[in-house]
Design a protein around this motif. Structure first.
Motif, PDB file in Angstrom:
ATOM      1  N   THR A 136       0.670  -1.212  -0.017  1.00 58.57           N
ATOM      2  CA  THR A 136       0.028  -0.018  -0.363  1.00 58.57           C
ATOM      3  C   THR A 136       0.919   1.499   0.123  1.00 58.57           C
ATOM      4  O   THR A 136       0.087   2.073  -1.287  1.00 58.57           O
ATOM      5  CB  THR A 136      -1.259  -0.088   1.220  1.00 58.57           C
ATOM      6  OG1 THR A 136      -1.194  -1.614   1.489  1.00 58.57           O
ATOM      7  CG2 THR A 136      -2.220   0.196   0.563  1.00 58.57           C
ATOM      8  N   MET A 137       1.765   1.627   0.788  1.00 61.41           N
ATOM      9  CA  MET A 137       2.714   2.345   1.184  1.00 61.41           C
ATOM     10  C   MET A 137       3.360   2.595  -0.500  1.00 61.41           C
ATOM     11  O   MET A 137       3.227   4.203  -0.755  1.00 61.41           O
ATOM     12  CB  MET A 137       3.723   2.179   2.008  1.00 61.41           C
ATOM     13  CG  MET A 137       4.340   3.419   2.460  1.00 61.41           C
ATOM     14  SD  MET A 137       3.342   4.875   3.309  1.00 61.41           S
ATOM     15  CE  MET A 137       3.173   6.370   2.949  1.00 61.41           C
TER      16      MET A 137
ATOM     17  N   ASP B  18      -4.909  -0.764   6.384  1.00 65.76           N
ATOM     18  CA  ASP B  18      -3.093  -0.163   5.214  1.00 65.76           C
ATOM     19  C   ASP B  18      -3.395   0.964   4.488  1.00 65.76           C
ATOM     20  O   ASP B  18      -2.215   1.839   4.992  1.00 65.76           O
ATOM     21  CB  ASP B  18      -2.671  -1.282   4.468  1.00 65.76           C
ATOM     22  CG  ASP B  18      -1.248  -1.305   4.492  1.00 65.76           C
ATOM     23  OD1 ASP B  18      -0.852  -0.483   5.375  1.00 65.76           O
ATOM     24  OD2 ASP B  18      -0.614  -2.271   3.975  1.00 65.76           O
ATOM     25  N   ILE B  19      -4.391   0.401   3.159  1.00 68.33           N
ATOM     26  CA  ILE B  19      -4.686   2.052   2.904  1.00 68.33           C
ATOM     27  C   ILE B  19      -5.429   3.502   3.687  1.00 68.33           C
ATOM     28  O   ILE B  19      -4.694   4.474   3.691  1.00 68.33           O
ATOM     29  CB  ILE B  19      -6.039   1.747   1.885  1.00 68.33           C
ATOM     30  CG1 ILE B  19      -5.723   0.106   1.106  1.00 68.33           C
ATOM     31  CG2 ILE B  19      -6.674   3.188   1.202  1.00 68.33           C
ATOM     32  CD1 ILE B  19      -7.293  -0.002   0.274  1.00 68.33           C
ATOM     33  N   VAL B  20      -6.234   3.298   4.481  1.00 65.31           N
ATOM     34  CA  VAL B  20      -6.065   4.175   5.284  1.00 65.31           C
ATOM     35  C   VAL B  20      -4.435   5.014   6.084  1.00 65.31           C
ATOM     36  O   VAL B  20      -4.060   5.617   6.065  1.00 65.31           O
ATOM     37  CB  VAL B  20      -6.943   3.791   6.628  1.00 65.31           C
ATOM     38  CG1 VAL B  20      -7.219   4.974   7.600  1.00 65.31           C
ATOM     39  CG2 VAL B  20      -8.334   3.647   6.313  1.00 65.31           C
ATOM     40  N   TRP B  21      -4.010   4.274   6.831  1.00 60.89           N
ATOM     41  CA  TRP B  21      -2.855   4.516   7.298  1.00 60.89           C
ATOM     42  C   TRP B  21      -1.829   4.808   6.216  1.00 60.89           C
ATOM     43  O   TRP B  21      -0.736   6.210   6.794  1.00 60.89           O
ATOM     44  CB  TRP B  21      -2.198   3.428   8.153  1.00 60.89           C
ATOM     45  CG  TRP B  21      -2.774   3.501   9.158  1.00 60.89           C
ATOM     46  CD1 TRP B  21      -3.166   2.175   9.984  1.00 60.89           C
ATOM     47  CD2 TRP B  21      -2.406   4.684  10.572  1.00 60.89           C
ATOM     48  NE1 TRP B  21      -3.896   2.682  11.484  1.00 60.89           N
ATOM     49  CE2 TRP B  21      -3.570   3.761  11.645  1.00 60.89           C
ATOM     50  CE3 TRP B  21      -2.143   5.871  11.130  1.00 60.89           C
ATOM     51  CZ2 TRP B  21      -3.505   4.227  12.608  1.00 60.89           C
ATOM     52  CZ3 TRP B  21      -2.472   6.309  11.811  1.00 60.89           C
ATOM     53  CH2 TRP B  21      -3.832   6.240  13.185  1.00 60.89           C
ATOM     54  N   SER B  22      -1.379   4.303   5.570  1.00 60.85           N
ATOM     55  CA  SER B  22      -0.626   4.909   4.211  1.00 60.85           C
ATOM     56  C   SER B  22      -0.976   6.615   3.543  1.00 60.85           C
ATOM     57  O   SER B  22       0.100   7.103   3.153  1.00 60.85           O
ATOM     58  CB  SER B  22      -0.185   4.014   3.329  1.00 60.85           C
ATOM     59  OG  SER B  22       0.178   2.784   3.142  1.00 60.85           O
ATOM     60  N   LEU B  23      -2.485   6.226   3.942  1.00 67.70           N
ATOM     61  CA  LEU B  23      -2.442   7.481   2.838  1.00 67.70           C
ATOM     62  C   LEU B  23      -2.584   8.884   3.965  1.00 67.70           C
ATOM     63  O   LEU B  23      -2.251   9.623   3.436  1.00 67.70           O
ATOM     64  CB  LEU B  23      -4.069   8.256   2.502  1.00 67.70           C
ATOM     65  CG  LEU B  23      -4.339   7.202   0.740  1.00 67.70           C
ATOM     66  CD1 LEU B  23      -5.920   6.679   0.483  1.00 67.70           C
ATOM     67  CD2 LEU B  23      -3.545   7.434   0.180  1.00 67.70           C
ATOM     68  N   ILE B  25      -0.546   9.043   6.468  1.00 66.63           N
ATOM     69  CA  ILE B  25       0.893   9.062   6.420  1.00 66.63           C
ATOM     70  C   ILE B  25       1.677   9.983   5.561  1.00 66.63           C
ATOM     71  O   ILE B  25       2.161  10.995   4.966  1.00 66.63           O
ATOM     72  CB  ILE B  25       1.948   7.727   6.747  1.00 66.63           C
ATOM     73  CG1 ILE B  25       1.459   7.399   8.348  1.00 66.63           C
ATOM     74  CG2 ILE B  25       3.348   8.335   6.473  1.00 66.63           C
ATOM     75  CD1 ILE B  25       2.563   6.220   9.041  1.00 66.63           C
TER      76      ILE B  25
END
Lengths: 275, 176, 75
Positions: A136-137, B18-23, B25
Motif C-alpha cells: 500500500t505504501m 493499510d490504505i488508511v494509514w498509508s494515505l 501518513i
C-alpha cells in the motif's frame, strides 16, 4: 536489482526450508496480524507501527533542524541542506530544467526523503522491517505520481492532445499504431504506477528475506544447534548477513533515488516538448 | 513453502486499514514538507543568497569609496605640489625683481651722485673761471700798467688791449 | 523414506519460473547500463541526460522481472 536479490532469496528459502531447524523468514513477515484496533479501519499492525514511528521521527528530526536552521549552517544542517539540494539539482532540475521543475521540488523531496527513511527502517535494529514493505505504501506514492502526471498533461496540453501525443507518437508509420497504441495506453494507465510500486515493494521484500534469513541461520548455527561442526557455517552466514545489511542500505538509497527520478521523468514526459 | 504460496497473493492485495494509514501518513508527510520544511529552508537559502549579494555589494561600495578617497587625496596632493612650485616660482621672480630693483636704484643713485658731482665741479669751475677772469683782468691791468706805464695813458689803446687779451683768454678757455 | 518420496521434487516451480523470467531483464539491464556508461564516457557533458534515459529504459525492462516476481508469489 530485484533480479539479483530476489533470485538469491528464493534459492536460499527453497533449500533451507526443508531443514527443520532455523526460524526461516517467510512472507508472513509482511502480513502481520493487527495488534491494535483490530477489525476497525484504523487497525495497526507491526509494519504500520514502524511506519508511524518512522514518520514521527522523520518529522521530529527534520522539523527540529528546520526550526533551528540558521544562516550559517552547522554540520548537521549542512547535511540536510545537501540532501535538499541533491533532490533539487540532481533529480528535478536535471530532468526538467529549473523553470518547470520548481513546482515539483516539494513533491519529489517528499517522495525521496520519505521513501529513503522508510526503506532504511528495514535495517535499523528494532524496526527490522521497511515501512514500505506492504504494497500500500509504495502504491500510495505511485498513485500520487500517477495523478500528478495526468494533471500535468491535461493542464499543459489539454486531455485530447495529451492522449494523442502519448498514444500516437509522431514519426511512426500508421500500421504500427495498431500495436503501439494499446501498449502505450496500458503503459500510461497501469504499467507506470504498478512498476513503480512493485519495484520498490519487491526490493524491500527480497532484502528483508535475505537479511532475516542470514541472521536466522546464524542464530541457528551459533546457539540452537548442538553440533559444533556447523560453527564455521555460522560465521559464514553472519558475514553474509552483515554484507546484506550494508547492501540493503545501498538498495534503500538507490530505490528512493529511482522512484524519485522516474516520478520526475514521467511528469516531464507529460509536459510539452520544449527542446 | 505451502503456507508461503498460499498467502502469496495476499501480499499484493492492499488491506483497508493499510490504505488508511498509508494515505494518512502520506498526507501528513506531504503537508510537513510542503508547508513547513521546504519553505523554511528556501527562506534560508534566499536569505543567504541575499546576504552574500549584499556583502558583495557592500564590498563593491567600499572599494568605490576607497578609490574615490584615493583620487581625492591624489588630486589634493597634485594641487599642493603645483601650488608649492608656483610659490617657489613667485619667490624666485620676486627675488630677481628685488635684485633688479636694488640694482636700478643703486644705478640711479650712482648716476645722480655722479651728476651732482659733475654739477658741483662745473659750478666750481665756473666760479673759479669767473673769479679768475676778474683777478686775471685786474692783475693783467696792473701788470700791464706797470710795464707800459705811460705808454698806456691813452684810454683807447688801453681798452683795445684789454679786450684783445680777454678774447684771447676766452678763446683759450673755449679751446680747452 | 520410500522410493516415491525420494523421487519427489521438493519446492515450488514458481521459483524456477522466476529464475527464467529474470534472465531476459538481467541481460537487458546489463546491456542498457553498459551502453549508458559507454555513452557517458564518450560524451561526459550529456551524462545527466543519459542517466535519466537509462532509468526510463530500466523501468521498461525491469517490468518483466517484476512481473516474474509477482507471478512467483501468486498461485
Amino acid at each position: 536489482m530485484v533480479t539479483g536479490i530476489a533470485g538469491m532469496g528464493f534459492a536460499a528459502v527453497t533449500t533451507l526450508a526443508e531443514a527443520s531447524g532455523p526460524d526461516i523468514p517467510s512472507i508472513d513477515d509482511f502480513l502481520p496480524e493487527p495488534a491494535l484496533f483490530a477489525g476497525t479501519p484504523f487497525a495497526i499492525n507491526r509494519i504500520i507501527l514502524v511506519r508511524i514511528i518512522a514518520t514521527v521521527l522523520l518529522i521530529a528530526i527534520l522539523g527540529v533542524s528546520a526550526h533551528r536552521a540558521k544562516l550559517i549552517p552547522s554540520r548537521w544542517q549542512g547535511a540536510v541542506e545537501w540532501l535538499i539540494e541533491f533532490v533539487q539539482n540532481s533529480i528535478v532540475y536535471e530532468v526538467m530544467g529549473e523553470l518547470r521543475g520548481k513546482r515539483y521540488v516539494p513533491m519529489i523531496t517528499t517522495i525521496f526523503l520519505s521513501i529513503l527513511v522508510f526503506n532504511l527502517c528495514g535495517i535499523i535494529p528494532g524496526f527490522n522491517i521497511a515501512a514500505t514493505a506492504t504494497i500500500t505504501m509504495p502504491l500510495a506514492f505511485a498513485l500520487w505520481c500517477f495523478v500528478q502526471y495526468w494533471i500535468a498533461g491535461i493542464r499543459e496540453k489539454g486531455l485530447g492532445r495529451f492522449l494523442k501525443d502519448e498514444l500516437f507518437p509522431k514519426g511512426i508509420p500508421w500500421p504500427i499504431y495498431i500495436l503501439l497504441s494499446p501498449i502505450q495506453l496500458i503503459e500510461l494507465l497501469l504499467i507506470r504506477p504498478f512498476s513503480l510500486t512493485i519495484r520498490l515493494f519487491a526490493n524491500m521484500i527480497s532484502g528483508h528475506l535475505l537479511v532475516a534469513l542470514c541472521f536466522a541461520a546464524t542464530q541457528w548455527f551459533f546457539i540452537e544447534t548442538t553440533t559444533k561442526a556447523q560453527f564455521p557455517l555460522g560465521i559464514l552466514t553472519f558475514a553474509g548477513g552483515a554484507f546484506m545489511t550494508v547492501f540493503e542500505m545501498a538498495v534503500a538509497g538507490l530505490q528512493a533515488f529511482i522512484f524519485a527520478i522516474l516520478t520526475t521523468a514521467y511528469i516531464n514526459m507529460s509536459l510539452p516538448e520544449t527542446e | 513453502m505451502e503456507t508461503l504460496a498460499a498467502s502469496g497473493t495476499d501480499l499484493f492485495l492492499p488491506k483497508s486499514y493499510d490504505i488508511v494509514w498509508s494515505l494518512v501518513i502520506l498526507v501528513i508527510l506531504a503537508l510537513f514538507f510542503y508547508k513547513y520544511f521546504l519553505p523554511k529552508f528556501q527562506h534560508i537559502f534566499d536569505e543567504r543568497a541575499e546576504k552574500i549579494q549584499g556583502g558583495i555589494d557592500k564590498a563593491d561600495q567600499a572599494q568605490k569609496e576607497a578609490l574615490e578617497a584615493k583620487k581625492k587625496y591624489e588630486d589634493k596632493l597634485g594641487n599642493a605640489r603645483v601650488e608649492a612650485s608656483k610659490i617657489r616660482d613667485d619667490a624666485r621672480a620676486e627675488a630677481s625683481h628685488i635684485v633688479a630693483d636694488a640694482r636700478s636704484k643703486a644705478e640711479t643713485e650712482a648716476a645722480q651722485v655722479t651728476a651732482n658731482a659733475q654739477k658741483s665741479i662745473e659750478s666750481q669751475q665756473q666760479q673759479a673761471l669767473v673769479s679768475l677772469k676778474g683777478e686775471v683782468g685786474v692783475l693783467a691791468t696792473a701788470l700791464a700798467g706797470k710795464i707800459l706805464g705811460s705808454k698806456l695813458d691813452d684810454g683807447a689803446v688801453q681798452s683795445d688791449m684789454i679786450d684783445s687779451m680777454i678774447s684771447d683768454i676766452d678763446s683759450d678757455t673755449s679751446a680747452k | 523414506m520410500d522410493i516415491i518420496t525420494l523421487a519427489e521434487v521438493a519446492g515450488n516451480l514458481s521459483t524456477i519460473g522466476y529464475g527464467l523470467a529474470a534472465i531476459g531483464p538481467g541481460l537487458g539491464i546489463g546491456y542498457l547500463v553498459g551502453k549508458a556508461i559507454e555513452g557517458t564516457a564518450r560524451q561526459p557533458e550529456v551524462g545527466g541526460r543519459l542517466q535519466v534515459l537509462m532509468f526510463l529504459g530500466l523501468a521498461f525492462v525491469e517490468v518483466l522481472a517484476l512481473l516474474g516476481f509477482v507471478l512467483a508469489f501468486i498461485k
